[in-house]
Design a protein around this motif. Sequence first.
Motif, PDB file in Angstrom:
ATOM      1  N   SER A 152       0.810  -1.161  -0.051  1.00  0.00           N
ATOM      2  CA  SER A 152      -0.030   0.105   0.035  1.00  0.00           C
ATOM      3  C   SER A 152       1.089   1.302   0.063  1.00  0.00           C
ATOM      4  O   SER A 152       2.038   1.198   0.430  1.00  0.00           O
ATOM      5  N   ASN A 194       2.107  -0.657   4.009  1.00  0.00           N
ATOM      6  CA  ASN A 194       1.669  -1.886   4.413  1.00  0.00           C
ATOM      7  C   ASN A 194       2.189  -2.976   3.505  1.00  0.00           C
ATOM      8  O   ASN A 194       1.944  -2.845   2.037  1.00  0.00           O
ATOM      9  N   MET A 222      -8.300  -3.844   4.089  1.00  0.00           N
ATOM     10  CA  MET A 222      -7.384  -2.721   4.904  1.00  0.00           C
ATOM     11  C   MET A 222      -8.661  -1.708   5.292  1.00  0.00           C
ATOM     12  O   MET A 222      -8.604  -1.103   6.532  1.00  0.00           O
ATOM     13  N   TRP A 259      -4.569 -10.522   9.834  1.00  0.00           N
ATOM     14  CA  TRP A 259      -4.183 -10.922   8.464  1.00  0.00           C
ATOM     15  C   TRP A 259      -3.763 -12.314   8.227  1.00  0.00           C
ATOM     16  O   TRP A 259      -4.045 -12.678   7.205  1.00  0.00           O
TER      17      TRP A 259
END
Length: 430
Positions: free
Chosen positions: A243, A247, A272, A283
């Motif tokens: 991201s 991330n 997310m 996750w």
Amino acid sequence: MFEHFYQIETFFQDRKQYGVKPGLDRIHKLLELLDNPQKKINAIHVAGTNGKGSTIHYLNHALMSNGYTTGVFNSPSLEGLTGHILLNDNKVPEKTFIQYVNKIRPFIQQLDEASNHPTEFEIITAIAFLYFADNADIALVEAGMGGREDTTNCFNPILSIITNVAWDHMDFLGNSIESIAYHKAGIIKGTRPVIIGEMNVDATTLITGEARKKHAPLYAAGEAFQYTVTDITATHQTFQWISASGNRLEVTIRKTGVYQIRNASLAIMALMLLKGKGFELSWHNSLNGLAAVQVPGRFEQIHTRPSIVLDGAHNPAGVQAFIDTLTTYFADVEKHLIFAAFKDKDLKQMLENLEPYFSTVTLTTFDHPRAAGIEQLQKFSSSRLTLYQNDWQEAIKSISLQQEHACYFITGSLYFIAIVRKYFEEIIDL
């Protein structure tokens, strides 16, 4: 009162007389009579020319892996009327479906008497919202056609996803990418986040403008997030998802087409955002859920020795994605194609793109008012090796199970893939 499911099937067959009618007036009236169940659920709306169903599959399995009870509304259904509406990946039971039809029927009659007849799809949509309001923690709603005037565009989602924009349904959506994008952008709601996949500049510009006008935060592939493919094996593909905020995730999914990496990436961005909205998501659990997904009818290998693959490549963009996967995984083997599609698709472009990749091409048809007949398909075939078969079951039976090293691909309309898949279910254990 309906008591048996065959009565339900007859009822919905009769509703087909009201056709496909874009517009939201009837669905809003019907939902209002039902005390607006669409306002009682957390739901995500997914539109796009291709990839809607797959993106929903990835999201659905990730959420279920985290313990959420998920509702999915999809179209078309690969498994009859009840296959439109899923709870934790299970079709709504026929008995439950009957109960909801009986609940909604007086309101259908009320609208009929006012000459404002709800269509088959509108009624199924209303039933889905009732069922999800009663049972689901979160619902994932697939747009039927377009978005702006599509029946499903009758609720305020917690976030929206537009997978891509390409040529399809031009009779309803217009003859330009901008017009098609305009319809897809209609699912964007005020201040609600929207995630968009990879698409051309014209489509991106129009959707970005709509998001800005609605003050909807926009998360675009290639900007808010991106992916890098790290490994492709005979059974799986792995990629790194990153991201813009830093991330990073190492993600593995099944070998269901290279284009599925794009769809899984959209689902991860949605996860997310859901996590940021307070959804409790691990996750570890989410990635396990993603890894378990097998999307029915999307580059789905249902047999080996010989390989038989089903893929709902129902428009030129879908065909190109199919070819990309074909050339990645089956570059050096003998390939045979069986193809059937709806007559209102760009058959010329689809066949021009497909035919060079196969040793033989068999064009066939199926029982549906929109199905392209053999004569129509013949006009668009340019290969001397093309075969024609009016009976699709005979075309399937022509697959030689003795040719262990050949590969057979069956593609075209999703409706065609659904009936073929059901046929194979009866002879092999899918």
